[in-house]
Design a protein around this motif. Sequence first.
Motif, mmCIF file in Angstrom:
data_model
loop_
_atom_site.group_PDB
_atom_site.id
_atom_site.type_symbol
_atom_site.label_atom_id
_atom_site.label_comp_id
_atom_site.label_asym_id
_atom_site.label_seq_id
_atom_site.Cartn_x
_atom_site.Cartn_y
_atom_site.Cartn_z
ATOM 1 N N TYR A 181 12.155 9.060 5.641
ATOM 2 C CA TYR A 181 11.937 8.313 6.873
ATOM 3 C C TYR A 181 10.542 8.582 7.415
ATOM 4 C CZ TYR A 181 16.763 7.314 6.103
ATOM 5 O OH TYR A 181 17.912 6.869 5.506
ATOM 6 N N ALA A 182 10.121 9.860 7.301
ATOM 7 C CA ALA A 182 8.760 10.215 7.700
ATOM 8 C C ALA A 182 7.748 9.386 6.915
ATOM 9 C CB ALA A 182 8.526 11.712 7.470
ATOM 10 N N ALA A 183 8.033 9.205 5.608
ATOM 11 C CA ALA A 183 7.124 8.468 4.736
ATOM 12 C C ALA A 183 7.030 6.998 5.133
ATOM 13 C CB ALA A 183 7.591 8.595 3.283
ATOM 14 N N GLU B 32 0.821 -1.211 0.000
ATOM 15 C CA GLU B 32 0.000 0.000 0.000
ATOM 16 C C GLU B 32 0.865 1.275 0.000
ATOM 17 O OE1 GLU B 32 -2.716 0.220 3.278
ATOM 18 O OE2 GLU B 32 -3.426 2.223 2.730
ATOM 19 N N TYR B 33 1.774 1.334 0.967
ATOM 20 C CA TYR B 33 2.571 2.545 1.115
ATOM 21 C C TYR B 33 3.850 2.470 0.282
ATOM 22 C CZ TYR B 33 -0.528 3.351 5.076
ATOM 23 O OH TYR B 33 -1.624 3.537 5.861
ATOM 24 N N VAL B 34 4.312 3.650 -0.136
ATOM 25 C CA VAL B 34 5.521 3.759 -0.940
ATOM 26 C C VAL B 34 6.499 4.660 -0.209
ATOM 27 C CG1 VAL B 34 6.411 4.764 -3.080
ATOM 28 C CG2 VAL B 34 4.342 3.372 -3.137
ATOM 29 N N GLY C 177 0.587 6.394 -2.633
ATOM 30 C CA GLY C 177 1.174 5.484 -1.649
ATOM 31 C C GLY C 177 2.204 6.193 -0.774
ATOM 32 N N GLY C 178 2.624 7.369 -1.224
ATOM 33 C CA GLY C 178 3.583 8.164 -0.448
ATOM 34 C C GLY C 178 2.849 9.136 0.467
ATOM 35 N N ILE C 179 3.441 10.313 0.694
ATOM 36 C CA ILE C 179 2.871 11.248 1.664
ATOM 37 C C ILE C 179 2.331 12.514 1.012
ATOM 38 C CG2 ILE C 179 4.140 10.419 3.677
ATOM 39 C CD1 ILE C 179 6.295 12.484 3.138
ATOM 40 N N LEU D 278 7.166 5.663 8.318
ATOM 41 C CA LEU D 278 6.771 5.326 9.692
ATOM 42 C C LEU D 278 5.437 4.592 9.776
ATOM 43 C CD1 LEU D 278 7.866 8.634 11.446
ATOM 44 C CD2 LEU D 278 9.094 6.455 11.395
ATOM 45 N N LYS D 279 4.476 5.046 8.986
ATOM 46 C CA LYS D 279 3.132 4.467 9.054
ATOM 47 C C LYS D 279 3.155 2.986 8.652
ATOM 48 C CE LYS D 279 -1.306 4.503 9.467
ATOM 49 N NZ LYS D 279 -1.890 4.690 10.797
ATOM 50 N N ARG E 242 -1.487 9.867 8.756
ATOM 51 C CA ARG E 242 -0.558 9.337 7.743
ATOM 52 C C ARG E 242 0.882 9.269 8.262
ATOM 53 N NH1 ARG E 242 2.460 7.059 5.423
ATOM 54 N NH2 ARG E 242 2.958 6.889 3.199
ATOM 55 N N LEU E 243 1.218 10.224 9.151
ATOM 56 C CA LEU E 243 2.597 10.309 9.643
ATOM 57 C C LEU E 243 2.787 9.623 10.998
ATOM 58 C CD1 LEU E 243 5.021 11.849 8.196
ATOM 59 C CD2 LEU E 243 2.760 12.300 7.260
ATOM 60 N N VAL F 56 4.281 8.315 -11.460
ATOM 61 C CA VAL F 56 4.201 6.987 -12.079
ATOM 62 C C VAL F 56 4.361 7.092 -13.594
ATOM 63 C CG1 VAL F 56 2.737 4.972 -12.470
ATOM 64 C CG2 VAL F 56 2.808 6.039 -10.202
ATOM 65 N N VAL G 217 10.094 7.499 -4.876
ATOM 66 C CA VAL G 217 9.924 7.199 -6.299
ATOM 67 C C VAL G 217 11.036 7.900 -7.070
ATOM 68 C CG1 VAL G 217 8.401 9.165 -6.802
ATOM 69 C CG2 VAL G 217 8.178 7.078 -8.151
ATOM 70 N N GLY H 62 7.686 2.630 -6.477
ATOM 71 C CA GLY H 62 6.463 3.426 -6.486
ATOM 72 C C GLY H 62 5.779 3.476 -7.841
ATOM 73 N N VAL H 63 6.466 3.073 -8.897
ATOM 74 C CA VAL H 63 5.882 3.158 -10.235
ATOM 75 C C VAL H 63 5.111 1.879 -10.568
ATOM 76 C CG1 VAL H 63 6.385 3.381 -12.706
ATOM 77 C CG2 VAL H 63 7.623 4.797 -11.051
ATOM 78 N N GLN I 94 5.618 0.967 8.740
ATOM 79 C CA GLN I 94 6.343 0.217 9.764
ATOM 80 C C GLN I 94 5.436 -0.083 10.968
ATOM 81 O OE1 GLN I 94 10.200 2.026 10.740
ATOM 82 N NE2 GLN I 94 9.871 1.348 12.840
ATOM 83 N N GLU I 95 4.627 0.911 11.320
ATOM 84 C CA GLU I 95 3.694 0.764 12.446
ATOM 85 C C GLU I 95 2.679 -0.347 12.153
ATOM 86 O OE1 GLU I 95 2.191 4.696 13.810
ATOM 87 O OE2 GLU I 95 0.231 3.708 13.822
ATOM 88 N N ARG J 268 5.093 -0.956 -8.533
ATOM 89 C CA ARG J 268 4.725 -1.664 -7.307
ATOM 90 C C ARG J 268 5.095 -3.140 -7.394
ATOM 91 N NH1 ARG J 268 1.175 1.174 -3.735
ATOM 92 N NH2 ARG J 268 1.094 3.309 -4.478
ATOM 93 N N LYS K 58 4.381 -3.718 12.259
ATOM 94 C CA LYS K 58 4.652 -4.121 13.650
ATOM 95 C C LYS K 58 3.412 -4.717 14.303
ATOM 96 C CE LYS K 58 8.922 -2.423 15.063
ATOM 97 N NZ LYS K 58 9.663 -1.190 15.242
ATOM 98 N N TYR L 202 14.070 12.608 11.229
ATOM 99 C CA TYR L 202 13.137 11.771 10.481
ATOM 100 C C TYR L 202 11.891 12.519 10.008
ATOM 101 C CZ TYR L 202 16.448 8.577 12.530
ATOM 102 O OH TYR L 202 17.621 7.982 12.918
ATOM 103 N N GLY L 203 11.901 13.826 10.151
ATOM 104 C CA GLY L 203 10.893 14.663 9.500
ATOM 105 C C GLY L 203 9.449 14.395 9.886
#
Lengths: 357, 357
Positions: free
Chosen positions: A201-203, A183-185, B190-192, A205-206, B101-102, B225, A188, A224-225, A208-209, A227, A212, B65-66
């Motif tokens: 890194y901000a992109a 789902e998340y990228v 899929g990104g932010i 975190l979600k 999202r973050l 993309v 790109v 990202g293009v 990763q959460e 997938r 987990k 990490y923004g």
Amino acid sequence: MARSIDIQTTTKKKQKPLQHELGFGIHFTDHMFIMDYADDRGWHEPRIVPYQPIVLDPAAKVFHYGQTIFEGLKAFKTTEGKVLLFRPERNIQRLNRSNERLGVPALDEELALDALKSLIAVDQEWIPTEPGTSLYIRPFVIATQPALGVDASTQYQFIIIMSPVGNYYAEGVNPVKIFVESEYVRAVRGGIGEAKTAGNYAASLKAQEVAKEKGYSQVLWLDGVHRKYIEEVGSMNVFFKINGTVHTPALNGSILDGITRSSIIQLLQHWDIPVEESTMSIEDLFKDAKSGALEEAFGTGTAAVISPIGELNWLDEKLVISDGKTGEISGKLYDTLTGIQRGTIPDPFGWMVEVNI
Amino acid sequence: MARSIDIQTTTKKKQKPLQHELGFGIHFTDHMFIMDYADDRGWHEPRIVPYQPIVLDPAAKVFHYGQTIFEGLKAFKTTEGKVLLFRPERNIQRLNRSNERLGVPALDEELALDALKSLIAVDQEWIPTEPGTSLYIRPFVIATQPALGVDASTQYQFIIIMSPVGNYYAEGVNPVKIFVESEYVRAVRGGIGEAKTAGNYAASLKAQEVAKEKGYSQVLWLDGVHRKYIEEVGSMNVFFKINGTVHTPALNGSILDGITRSSIIQLLQHWDIPVEESTMSIEDLFKDAKSGALEEAFGTGTAAVISPIGELNWLDEKLVISDGKTGEISGKLYDTLTGIQRGTIPDPFGWMVEVNI
């Protein structure tokens, strides 16, 4: 570089944490390096000062537009008391490549290396010596101009802080379970994925959460293009041993050019183990896994060095790799790289740089 | 929300800048709002304090990490002395969507709105009244936990600062020249890109710098993309009037859900001007421009409101739009929206929220 670094030492040293309780990036040494940038003065006033808070206007651009770069590298103390850095010039070169992508003025690389070494010398008693420990060094640049217009800052700070660390993962070198992210990228091509900057890194975190919560340590990022092409794992590069050849995704503009990654490639070549950088699809990887061709998988990075992958989950299909154990090559790479880093194994590549303390 | 906001006013007020010399986001009012978050306490201690520096450990996650979110909205003072906010609940709702999202814990929306209003009341004498001016309000969240592991912070600050502003672009509502960006990408599905977070803006700076060197004010972003569908322009949403219908790219996960964007759509519908949200290719746009079907183009956002586009450059092909002048609809939208905002035109939509001062 003629500019000399002003050093102001602390009058009250902190108590050092126990070496088996270090964790990662929680404790910091007694001093830090700071240098300022202003459009009309360039980089100026390089100095080592007691570790202290950063004081910024709430409008400082770093808080709003994420114009920030960082690096991570490690220093080690050998049993003879020598202090060694692992390929620091590579980190400084990459710092400047990231700066270029983010519109941050370049640093003088010689001065930056001198700053690293000087700070380590001042805080050398903080370098831990127990197995698995090291002194993690975090150079970073932040945009400090207090202004809300969306454009590159006219003021910056370059800062170096240092943290005595244990293993990055509480699991140590034990294999981790990885969730293939659909789902998340992370990044790109044409974006900032190649730069070591906060936004990537901000992109992450979600995702990763979410991983987990499902019982996975990290995610494996697809491009990202399409997938479908493998990019990185967590904040590490990733390698797969397939039919005796070690594969890693080719650098394509959205993958970080890891220094551990390039060192692993060099080590494998040195051992005459075939290694290939290429475009790798997740579909092919799962086919190879099912046919038994996939022998090992591991992530690589400064923090964890080598992180073996014991399981992959892609769209609820689970793959166990190397029977969930650390593979032979993964273990050998970890032992060799960490051995070279701590000076217990010869360094045929000239990677280690001694710091005069 | 029962929590009351503690207010500590300053003992030395700053001198206010001249209203015709405001610029954008350079001057800040006498006070700011702060609220802290800790995993074990939730959001706590909402307070208004004198405008002051933020003091953070150098390891605070925002620097590395923004993990940071922001919003932007404006307050206006009417000729009768009323203070009006433009759709503030929308900004607070979007702030929480960005937070989600973050990986940032949600804010209580009622408390956040109360914080906005209270801060404006305290600093209401800072709201400028000359044409084109307003009080720009910048709520933002930063991750403050001092730890270098790459995961969501356990500590945050929610801060609101305010700046009396003039026009965002020095050009005012004059048409700007836009460079269609073919190399760099702002965001990808899929990104932010949908979140109002630092990384998207950091990713945009380099392209903007290159465009400026070529004599363009901003870039027009294509999708990451296919590199052919129109997404945004600079840090604004973008609209095109083609054969009498106003088109804007449909929200697709990488485009910011602009509050000015949605208001423009509502206004156009109110005027019975056909408006369409759809996928738009740059190729089709250039065809429409050459056939004479493209009548107007403009960017929309809180800061600039409406920014007419007078020229587009795509792969060195230059298109002049509306003879390089502000189009009829662009001008009417600007006048109407800013009129509603300052209370000189009736507000049939219930957009404006009065602040009790």
